[in-house]
Write an enzyme that holds these catalytic residues in place. Structure first.
Site, PDB file in Angstrom:
ATOM      1  N   TRP A  10       0.819  -1.228   0.000  1.00  0.00           N
ATOM      2  CA  TRP A  10       0.000   0.000   0.000  1.00  0.00           C
ATOM      3  C   TRP A  10       0.846   1.269   0.000  1.00  0.00           C
ATOM      4  O   TRP A  10       0.346   2.349  -0.261  1.00  0.00           O
ATOM      5  CB  TRP A  10      -0.928   0.021   1.215  1.00  0.00           C
ATOM      6  CG  TRP A  10      -2.089  -0.932   1.138  1.00  0.00           C
ATOM      7  CD1 TRP A  10      -2.328  -1.889   0.173  1.00  0.00           C
ATOM      8  CD2 TRP A  10      -3.183  -1.019   2.064  1.00  0.00           C
ATOM      9  NE1 TRP A  10      -3.492  -2.557   0.461  1.00  0.00           N
ATOM     10  CE2 TRP A  10      -4.039  -2.043   1.612  1.00  0.00           C
ATOM     11  CE3 TRP A  10      -3.511  -0.331   3.245  1.00  0.00           C
ATOM     12  CZ2 TRP A  10      -5.216  -2.389   2.291  1.00  0.00           C
ATOM     13  CZ3 TRP A  10      -4.674  -0.685   3.919  1.00  0.00           C
ATOM     14  CH2 TRP A  10      -5.519  -1.700   3.428  1.00  0.00           C
ATOM     15  N   LYS A  11       2.122   1.150   0.376  1.00  0.00           N
ATOM     16  CA  LYS A  11       2.997   2.325   0.498  1.00  0.00           C
ATOM     17  C   LYS A  11       2.373   3.337   1.476  1.00  0.00           C
ATOM     18  O   LYS A  11       1.766   2.912   2.460  1.00  0.00           O
ATOM     19  CB  LYS A  11       3.262   2.925  -0.885  1.00  0.00           C
ATOM     20  CG  LYS A  11       3.716   1.851  -1.888  1.00  0.00           C
ATOM     21  CD  LYS A  11       4.280   2.391  -3.158  1.00  0.00           C
ATOM     22  CE  LYS A  11       4.703   1.225  -4.040  1.00  0.00           C
ATOM     23  NZ  LYS A  11       5.354   1.648  -5.275  1.00  0.00           N
ATOM     24  N   SER A 213       4.203  -2.322 -11.728  1.00  0.00           N
ATOM     25  CA  SER A 213       3.038  -2.147 -12.610  1.00  0.00           C
ATOM     26  C   SER A 213       2.361  -3.470 -12.982  1.00  0.00           C
ATOM     27  O   SER A 213       1.853  -3.617 -14.080  1.00  0.00           O
ATOM     28  CB  SER A 213       3.423  -1.363 -13.867  1.00  0.00           C
ATOM     29  OG  SER A 213       3.918  -0.075 -13.510  1.00  0.00           O
ATOM     30  N   GLY A 234       1.690  -2.601  -6.147  1.00  0.00           N
ATOM     31  CA  GLY A 234       1.512  -1.280  -5.560  1.00  0.00           C
ATOM     32  C   GLY A 234       0.168  -0.699  -5.953  1.00  0.00           C
ATOM     33  O   GLY A 234      -0.869  -0.970  -5.341  1.00  0.00           O
ATOM     34  N   GLY A 235       0.167   0.115  -7.003  1.00  0.00           N
ATOM     35  CA  GLY A 235      -1.034   0.834  -7.428  1.00  0.00           C
ATOM     36  C   GLY A 235      -2.287  -0.018  -7.503  1.00  0.00           C
ATOM     37  O   GLY A 235      -3.353   0.373  -6.995  1.00  0.00           O
TER      38      GLY A 235
HETATM   39  P1  PGA Z   1       3.474  -0.622  -8.622  1.00  0.00           P
HETATM   40  O1  PGA Z   1       4.395  -0.769  -7.325  1.00  0.00           O
HETATM   41  O2  PGA Z   1       2.687  -1.905  -8.737  1.00  0.00           O
HETATM   42  O3  PGA Z   1       2.619   0.575  -8.356  1.00  0.00           O
HETATM   43  O4  PGA Z   1       4.383  -0.442  -9.782  1.00  0.00           O
HETATM   44  C1  PGA Z   1       5.027  -1.985  -7.013  1.00  0.00           C
HETATM   45  C2  PGA Z   1       5.911  -1.812  -5.808  1.00  0.00           C
HETATM   46  O5  PGA Z   1       6.566  -0.749  -5.687  1.00  0.00           O
HETATM   47  O6  PGA Z   1       6.000  -2.705  -4.946  1.00  0.00           O
END
Ligand code: PGA
Length: 249
Positions: A10-11, A213, A234-235
């Site tokens: 989730w960051k 991504s 992530g996203g």
């Molecule tokens: P992202 O991030 O899927 O948004 O590219 C992946 C991550 O940083 O773990």
């Protein structure tokens, strides 16, 4: 056989209220998943996330952990604190931490050791920058990062270790590595594990994810590659439907 593992990262996103809404929506969507499902959430969301996913197949993860047991480390969180909240996984050495917060192979290794000693399962991130890829340094970068993270880690711990190959140029950019590029570099990482430990350890114990991504559209193709054991998302982990469509690839 290596069981696929899909983990959300989730960051720095989601308040407590948003955490409740997202996980309440997610739970029924992933309940029949064949893959292991993990959500790695900000520290402030861990307790709430833990309550909501209790009794479900979703596992709890954190996004970092400090190497010391306790002490004068303002702003840091120890492995024991995470264990108390029933955290099972912890991301270590994410490229954003390496890039913005001075994380090095040495501190990654210290964090991995502290996590394992406390019974947490590290998700160790490695990956090259665009310059490094274009300069043909991908292999040497992931070799160094992988060996550095695993320095002095005993073979008996390998079942509890996940590695995430995340090319920095593919993170949050919408630009995914091709499935061949991801597979090829993950194979290099697996070879490093084989050289450090044993071939069987590399083939049957350590799981290696792809991250960068990964989304509902490209997950099938990536997961069809023989070396890719899962994803660090992530996203696409911030929306329940998107994340469930990755999990249920
Ligand atoms: P992202 O991030 O899927 O948004 O590219 C992946 C991550 O940083 O773990």
């Amino acid at each position: 056989m290596r069981r696929p593992i899909i983990a959300g990262n989730w960051k720095m996103n989601n308040t407590i209220a948003e955490t409740k809404a997202l996980l309440t929506e997610l739970k029924p969507l992933v309940k029949d998943a064949e893959a292991e499902v993990v959500v790695c959430v900000p520290y402030t969301d861990i307790a709430t996330a833990g309550e909501i996913i209790k009794g479900s197949n979703i596992k709890l993860g954190a996004e970092n952990v400090h190497w010391a047991e306790k002490g004068a480390f303002t702003g840091e969180i120890s492995a024991k604190m995470l264990k108390e909240l029933d955290v099972e996984y912890v991301i270590i050495g994410h490229s954003e931490r390496r890039q913005y917060f001075g994380e090095s192979d040495e501190t990654v290794n210290m964090r991995v050791k502290a996590a394992l000693a406390a019974g947490l399962k590290p998700i160790i991130c490695v990956g090259e920058s665009l310059d490094e890829r274009e300069g043909n340094k991908t292999e040497s970068v992931v070799r160094t990062q992988t060996a550095g993270a695993l320095k002095d880690i005993d073979k008996s711990e390998l079942d509890n270790i996940v590695i995430a190959y995340e090319p920095i140029w593919a993170i949050g950019t919408g630009r995914t590595a091709t499935s061949e590029q991801a597979n090829e570099t993950i194979k290099v990482i697996r070879d490093v594990v084989a050289e450090l430990y044993c071939r069987d350890c590399a083939e049957n114990k350590v799981r290696i994810q792809y991250g960068g991504s990964m989304n509902p559209k490209n997950v099938k193709e990536l997961m069809a590659m023989p070396e890719i054991d899962g994803g660090l998302i992530g996203g696409a982990s911030l929306k329940a439907v998107d994340f469930s469509n990755v999990v249920n690839f």
